[in-house]
Design a protein around this motif. Structure first.
Motif, short mmCIF file in Angstrom:
data_model
loop_
_atom_site.label_atom_id
_atom_site.label_comp_id
_atom_site.label_asym_id
_atom_site.label_seq_id
_atom_site.Cartn_x
_atom_site.Cartn_y
_atom_site.Cartn_z
N TYR A 30 -1.65 6.70 5.26
CA TYR A 30 -1.66 6.07 3.94
C TYR A 30 -0.26 5.94 3.38
O TYR A 30 0.68 6.58 3.84
CB TYR A 30 -2.54 6.85 2.96
N ARG A 32 1.16 5.83 -0.71
CA ARG A 32 0.85 5.83 -2.14
C ARG A 32 1.87 4.96 -2.85
O ARG A 32 3.07 5.11 -2.65
CB ARG A 32 0.89 7.25 -2.69
N ARG A 36 -1.98 3.56 -6.35
CA ARG A 36 -2.88 3.05 -5.31
C ARG A 36 -2.61 3.80 -4.00
O ARG A 36 -1.51 4.25 -3.75
CB ARG A 36 -2.65 1.57 -5.08
N VAL A 37 -3.64 3.87 -3.18
CA VAL A 37 -3.50 4.41 -1.84
C VAL A 37 -3.79 3.28 -0.87
O VAL A 37 -4.88 2.72 -0.85
CB VAL A 37 -4.49 5.57 -1.57
N LEU A 62 -11.44 8.89 0.56
CA LEU A 62 -11.86 8.11 -0.60
C LEU A 62 -12.25 9.01 -1.78
O LEU A 62 -11.94 8.70 -2.93
CB LEU A 62 -13.01 7.18 -0.22
N ALA A 65 -9.03 10.08 -3.35
CA ALA A 65 -8.45 9.00 -4.16
C ALA A 65 -9.17 8.92 -5.51
O ALA A 65 -8.53 8.79 -6.55
CB ALA A 65 -8.54 7.67 -3.42
N VAL A 72 -7.78 2.05 -4.15
CA VAL A 72 -7.48 2.00 -2.72
C VAL A 72 -7.31 0.56 -2.25
O VAL A 72 -7.89 -0.37 -2.81
CB VAL A 72 -8.55 2.72 -1.87
N PRO A 74 -7.74 -1.03 1.32
CA PRO A 74 -8.16 -0.78 2.69
C PRO A 74 -7.72 -1.86 3.68
O PRO A 74 -8.49 -2.75 4.05
CB PRO A 74 -9.69 -0.71 2.59
#
Length: 104
Positions: A30, A32, A36-37, A62, A65, A72, A74
């Motif tokens: 991930y 950051r 947001r991730v 998730l 988060a 997120v 994805p």
């Protein structure tokens, strides 16, 4: 029988790791950024595929988060598919940023 999967945020490596019996079974990388991730890539070791490790990994990442009040993005097909199958996570997706990063 599905194994017990422990999911932890290994922030120094910028990834969530899934371990089974203390052994690394998979990870979700991930980044950051601005609350947001962004999930670009997920890997589950061949030995653990089909045993719920990937699902536990996605769910753990998730849920974390959500607990951090982050959205997120994805980019990873696995995380995106997990969210599609589990509507309770759909509200986490920052669709505008996802569209921007995926491009036309």
């Amino acid at each position: 029988m599905k194994p017990d999967v422990a999911v932890t945020d290994v922030s120094d490596a910028t990834r969530y790791e899934a371990k089974v019996g203390g052994e690394l079974a998979g990870f979700a990388e991930y980044e950051r950024r601005d609350g947001r991730v962004i999930f670009p890539h997920t890997v589950v070791d061949d030995e653990y595929e089909g045993h719920g490790v990937g699902g536990a990994l996605a769910r753990g990442a998730l849920d974390d988060a959500r607990a951090r009040c982050e959205k997120v993005v994805p980019l990873c097909p696995f995380i995106a598919a997990y969210i599609e199958r589990h509507e309770e996570y759909a509200d986490l997706v920052d669709q505008a940023m996802l569209d921007e990063l995926e491009g036309p």
